[in-house]
Write an enzyme that holds these catalytic residues in place. Structure first.
Site, PDB file in Angstrom:
ATOM      1  N   HIS A   1      20.063   0.482 -12.793  1.00  0.00           N
ATOM      2  CA  HIS A   1      20.568   2.000 -12.269  1.00  0.00           C
ATOM      3  C   HIS A   1      19.361   2.810 -12.210  1.00  0.00           C
ATOM      4  O   HIS A   1      18.220   2.425 -12.745  1.00  0.00           O
ATOM      5  CB  HIS A   1      21.569   2.435 -13.431  1.00  0.00           C
ATOM      6  CG  HIS A   1      22.719   1.728 -13.742  1.00  0.00           C
ATOM      7  ND1 HIS A   1      23.888   2.310 -14.313  1.00  0.00           N
ATOM      8  CD2 HIS A   1      23.287   0.728 -12.930  1.00  0.00           C
ATOM      9  CE1 HIS A   1      25.001   1.744 -14.154  1.00  0.00           C
ATOM     10  NE2 HIS A   1      24.525   0.523 -13.252  1.00  0.00           N
TER      11      HIS A   1
ATOM     12  N   CYS B   1      23.353   3.572 -19.806  1.00  0.00           N
ATOM     13  CA  CYS B   1      22.266   4.378 -19.597  1.00  0.00           C
ATOM     14  C   CYS B   1      22.130   5.511 -20.552  1.00  0.00           C
ATOM     15  O   CYS B   1      21.283   5.709 -20.952  1.00  0.00           O
ATOM     16  CB  CYS B   1      22.155   5.015 -18.138  1.00  0.00           C
ATOM     17  SG  CYS B   1      22.152   3.844 -16.782  1.00  0.00           S
TER      18      CYS B   1
ATOM     19  N   GLU C   1      18.070   5.371 -13.844  1.00  0.00           N
ATOM     20  CA  GLU C   1      17.630   5.794 -15.228  1.00  0.00           C
ATOM     21  C   GLU C   1      16.777   4.595 -15.661  1.00  0.00           C
ATOM     22  O   GLU C   1      15.831   4.860 -16.074  1.00  0.00           O
ATOM     23  CB  GLU C   1      18.811   6.241 -16.200  1.00  0.00           C
ATOM     24  CG  GLU C   1      19.647   7.174 -15.700  1.00  0.00           C
ATOM     25  CD  GLU C   1      21.020   6.929 -14.996  1.00  0.00           C
ATOM     26  OE1 GLU C   1      22.036   7.641 -15.221  1.00  0.00           O
ATOM     27  OE2 GLU C   1      21.151   6.090 -14.323  1.00  0.00           O
TER      28      GLU C   1
ATOM     29  N   CYS D   1      26.049   6.600 -17.065  1.00  0.00           N
ATOM     30  CA  CYS D   1      26.967   5.721 -17.639  1.00  0.00           C
ATOM     31  C   CYS D   1      26.981   5.568 -19.027  1.00  0.00           C
ATOM     32  O   CYS D   1      25.791   5.684 -19.708  1.00  0.00           O
ATOM     33  CB  CYS D   1      27.196   4.353 -16.756  1.00  0.00           C
ATOM     34  SG  CYS D   1      25.635   3.273 -17.268  1.00  0.00           S
TER      35      CYS D   1
END
Length: 197
Positions: free
Chosen positions: A69, A105, A71, A102
């Site tokens: 992701h 993260c 991040e 999410c």
């Protein structure tokens, strides 16, 4: 600004909102790059002392790794360049991200002691900053305090870039579903609930 407010700029907007919007525009640029690369269009930028220290976009399809992701891509860059060896290099850092982090993260951000998070739109399926689970909230943590997660910055733009992705065929999906009859929705509903810590 309270966590349940969604910024709307008008002629009387504050200088602080302008700063947040400028960083969020940089995150949106990363989301557009993700879209162009066939990724779920999420982008982010980490800011410390008024400077971007890392920016990234989703790379899950490119790397065939569901944990890549935006991040985590940026966090890996920060950790690899942590010259001072700071054990918690995000404690004085703010994250700007196009979609609410999410749960995975949001947890990583908490473990590394992020100062605060600003995001564009809610993540109603996997949100870790209040939409599904409040990982950022004042639950007990042995070291780090809760962090504020404030949504609504460029919310409509963040939703629209996601919609542009989801009306197309995802060639990287295991069994792509036919989406030929899908229509891009342009109406954005108001947030239905409070997000944040």
């Amino acid at each position: 600004m309270a966590n349940d407010e969604h910024p709307v700029l008008d002629s009387g907007h504050s200088e602080t909102d302008s700063v947040h919007l400028n960083w969020m525009r940089m995150a949106m640029t990363m989301a557009e790059e993700a879209l162009a690369a066939g990724e779920v269009p999420v982008g982010c930028v980490f800011v410390r002392n008024g400077e971007a220290i890392a920016k990234a976009r989703n790379r899950t399809n490119e790397l065939r790794n569901a944990s890549r992701h935006a991040e985590l891509e940026a966090i890996d860059f920060i950790l690899a360049n942590n010259d001072g060896g700071d054990r918690y290099p995000l404690s004085d850092t703010t994250l700007y991200v196009t979609v609410e982090p999410c749960i995975m993260c949001a947890s990583a951000l908490r473990q590394l002691g992020i100062k605060q998070v600003f995001y564009g739109c809610e993540n109603d399926k996997f949100g870790g900053c209040g939409s599904v689970l409040g990982v950022n909230a004042p639950s007990e943590h042995p070291i780090h305090p809760a962090y504020d997660a404030i949504g609504g910055y460029l919310r409509e733009e963040a939703i629209m870039v996601l919609r542009r992705f989801y009306v197309t065929q995802n060639a990287n999906a295991p069994a792509p579903r036919q989406k030929g009859t899908r229509v891009l929705k342009t109406e954005i509903p108001s947030p239905s609930r409070t997000n944040g810590s």
